[in-house]
Design a protein around this motif. Structure first.
Motif, PDB file in Angstrom:
ATOM      1  N   GLU A  98       0.833  -1.208   0.000  1.00 50.67           N
ATOM      2  CA  GLU A  98       0.000   0.000   0.000  1.00 50.67           C
ATOM      3  C   GLU A  98       0.866   1.256   0.000  1.00 50.67           C
ATOM      4  N   LYS A  99       1.947   1.244   0.792  1.00 48.28           N
ATOM      5  CA  LYS A  99       2.863   2.395   0.813  1.00 48.28           C
ATOM      6  C   LYS A  99       3.489   2.601  -0.550  1.00 48.28           C
ATOM      7  N   HIS A 100       3.948   1.483  -1.163  1.00 44.50           N
ATOM      8  CA  HIS A 100       4.589   1.562  -2.478  1.00 44.50           C
ATOM      9  C   HIS A 100       3.606   2.081  -3.527  1.00 44.50           C
ATOM     10  N   HIS A 101       2.375   1.582  -3.460  1.00 46.19           N
ATOM     11  CA  HIS A 101       1.345   2.027  -4.393  1.00 46.19           C
ATOM     12  C   HIS A 101       1.075   3.522  -4.229  1.00 46.19           C
ATOM     13  N   GLN A 102       0.997   3.962  -2.966  1.00 47.23           N
ATOM     14  CA  GLN A 102       0.766   5.384  -2.690  1.00 47.23           C
ATOM     15  C   GLN A 102       1.936   6.227  -3.180  1.00 47.23           C
ATOM     16  N   GLU A 103       3.168   5.702  -2.981  1.00 52.18           N
ATOM     17  CA  GLU A 103       4.352   6.424  -3.458  1.00 52.18           C
ATOM     18  C   GLU A 103       4.347   6.534  -4.977  1.00 52.18           C
ATOM     19  N   LEU A 104       3.932   5.441  -5.656  1.00 49.13           N
ATOM     20  CA  LEU A 104       3.842   5.477  -7.119  1.00 49.13           C
ATOM     21  C   LEU A 104       2.828   6.526  -7.578  1.00 49.13           C
ATOM     22  N   ILE A 105       1.701   6.563  -6.874  1.00 46.68           N
ATOM     23  CA  ILE A 105       0.681   7.560  -7.213  1.00 46.68           C
ATOM     24  C   ILE A 105       1.234   8.960  -7.003  1.00 46.68           C
ATOM     25  N   ASN A 106       1.897   9.164  -5.844  1.00 49.66           N
ATOM     26  CA  ASN A 106       2.477  10.479  -5.549  1.00 49.66           C
ATOM     27  C   ASN A 106       3.552  10.855  -6.568  1.00 49.66           C
ATOM     28  N   ASN A 107       4.396   9.856  -6.944  1.00 49.77           N
ATOM     29  CA  ASN A 107       5.440  10.111  -7.936  1.00 49.77           C
ATOM     30  C   ASN A 107       4.826  10.471  -9.284  1.00 49.77           C
ATOM     31  N   GLY A 108       3.736   9.778  -9.651  1.00 51.65           N
ATOM     32  CA  GLY A 108       3.053  10.088 -10.905  1.00 51.65           C
ATOM     33  C   GLY A 108       2.514  11.503 -10.903  1.00 51.65           C
ATOM     34  N   ILE A 109       1.911  11.903  -9.772  1.00 56.40           N
ATOM     35  CA  ILE A 109       1.382  13.267  -9.644  1.00 56.40           C
ATOM     36  C   ILE A 109       2.527  14.273  -9.724  1.00 56.40           C
ATOM     37  N   LEU A 110       3.633  13.966  -9.007  1.00 58.28           N
ATOM     38  CA  LEU A 110       4.788  14.869  -9.021  1.00 58.28           C
ATOM     39  C   LEU A 110       5.387  14.972 -10.416  1.00 58.28           C
ATOM     40  N   GLN A 111       5.452  13.849 -11.142  1.00 54.33           N
ATOM     41  CA  GLN A 111       5.994  13.883 -12.499  1.00 54.33           C
ATOM     42  C   GLN A 111       5.126  14.731 -13.420  1.00 54.33           C
ATOM     43  N   LYS A 112       3.807  14.573 -13.294  1.00 48.48           N
ATOM     44  CA  LYS A 112       2.899  15.396 -14.099  1.00 48.48           C
ATOM     45  C   LYS A 112       3.084  16.877 -13.779  1.00 48.48           C
ATOM     46  N   GLN A 113       3.156  17.187 -12.483  1.00 49.07           N
ATOM     47  CA  GLN A 113       3.361  18.585 -12.080  1.00 49.07           C
ATOM     48  C   GLN A 113       4.706  19.091 -12.579  1.00 49.07           C
ATOM     49  N   ASN A 114       5.734  18.229 -12.523  1.00 51.92           N
ATOM     50  CA  ASN A 114       7.063  18.601 -12.986  1.00 51.92           C
ATOM     51  C   ASN A 114       7.044  18.924 -14.480  1.00 51.92           C
ATOM     52  N   ILE A 115       6.343  18.095 -15.268  1.00 50.13           N
ATOM     53  CA  ILE A 115       6.229  18.337 -16.715  1.00 50.13           C
ATOM     54  C   ILE A 115       5.517  19.666 -16.978  1.00 50.13           C
ATOM     55  N   ILE A 116       4.435  19.911 -16.228  1.00 47.75           N
ATOM     56  CA  ILE A 116       3.694  21.169 -16.391  1.00 47.75           C
ATOM     57  C   ILE A 116       4.586  22.354 -16.052  1.00 47.75           C
ATOM     58  N   PHE A 117       5.340  22.237 -14.937  1.00 45.88           N
ATOM     59  CA  PHE A 117       6.233  23.329 -14.535  1.00 45.88           C
ATOM     60  C   PHE A 117       7.319  23.567 -15.575  1.00 45.88           C
ATOM     61  N   ARG A 118       7.869  22.481 -16.134  1.00 48.03           N
ATOM     62  CA  ARG A 118       8.908  22.636 -17.160  1.00 48.03           C
ATOM     63  C   ARG A 118       8.371  23.354 -18.386  1.00 48.03           C
TER      64      ARG A 118
END
Length: 196
Positions: A98-118
């Motif tokens: 569950e922690k790993h799944h949540q981290e993957l979700i958070n990483n996906g959100i962060l990656q999307k935000q990172n792409i938008i910021f770039r």
């Protein structure tokens, strides 16, 4: 034959006679067993040996059964411990998953935000470079244009025929200027040689 007819040493006694039955049978039996003046039947010794062997076998079987029962109890205890450990590991694995799944979700959100910021940063950088180029271009253009215009005017003033023609090309003006500079350098060299 009755088990009560066995003597204290474990041998089987002969069958009681008619005189041994009655109220005094017990006291007579004890006296009879102690006196050892009785005769054994021919099969009594074999029966005694068989009884001893059977008794030993039963005792061995009982010991084996007790040993098996202890082993089964120990095995059950180990199984219970293993089941408990397995359940604990399963719970721990679920928590980690569950922690790993949540981290993957958070990483996906962060990656999307990172792409938008770039994208936004690139857009801002382009806009900034455009603004800077617009701010710098007019001054460059004016100074370059002034220099080119002055060269063209100088060329046209030295060539009266060129005044009637259209505006000369920059290449033609540059060629003329180079020729003048080279002629000036030759004259200067000659003047230097004359003064020597």
């Amino acid at each position: 034959m009755n088990y009560k007819d066995v003597d204290p040493e474990g041998s089987v006694c002969s069958q009681p006679t008619a005189s041994q039955t009655g109220e005094n049978f017990h006291s007579r039996k004890v006296t009879f067993a102690r006196s050892k003046h009785y005769g054994k039947c021919p099969n009594c010794e074999q029966l005694d040996l068989q009884l001893k062997k059977t008794s030993e076998q039963i005792q061995n079987i009982e010991e084996l059964l007790i040993s098996f029962q202890q082993q089964i109890e120990e095995q059950n205890l180990q199984n219970k411990k293993q089941i408990q450990k397995y359940e604990e590991l399963l719970i721990e694995m679920q928590i980690i998953s569950e922690k790993h799944h949540q981290e993957l979700i958070n990483n996906g959100i962060l990656q999307k935000q990172n792409i938008i910021f770039r994208k936004e940063i690139l857009k801002l950088e382009q806009e900034l470079s455009e603004i800077q180029s617009k701010n710098q271009e007019p001054s460059k253009r004016t100074s370059e244009q002034k220099f080119i215009e002055s060269l063209i005017q100088m060329f046209m003033s030295f060539h009266s025929k060129a005044q009637s023609q259209a505006t000369p090309q920059l290449k033609q003006v540059w060629k003329w200027l180079k020729q003048i500079v080279s002629e000036y350098a030759i004259l200067k060299q000659k003047e230097f040689q004359l003064h020597k």
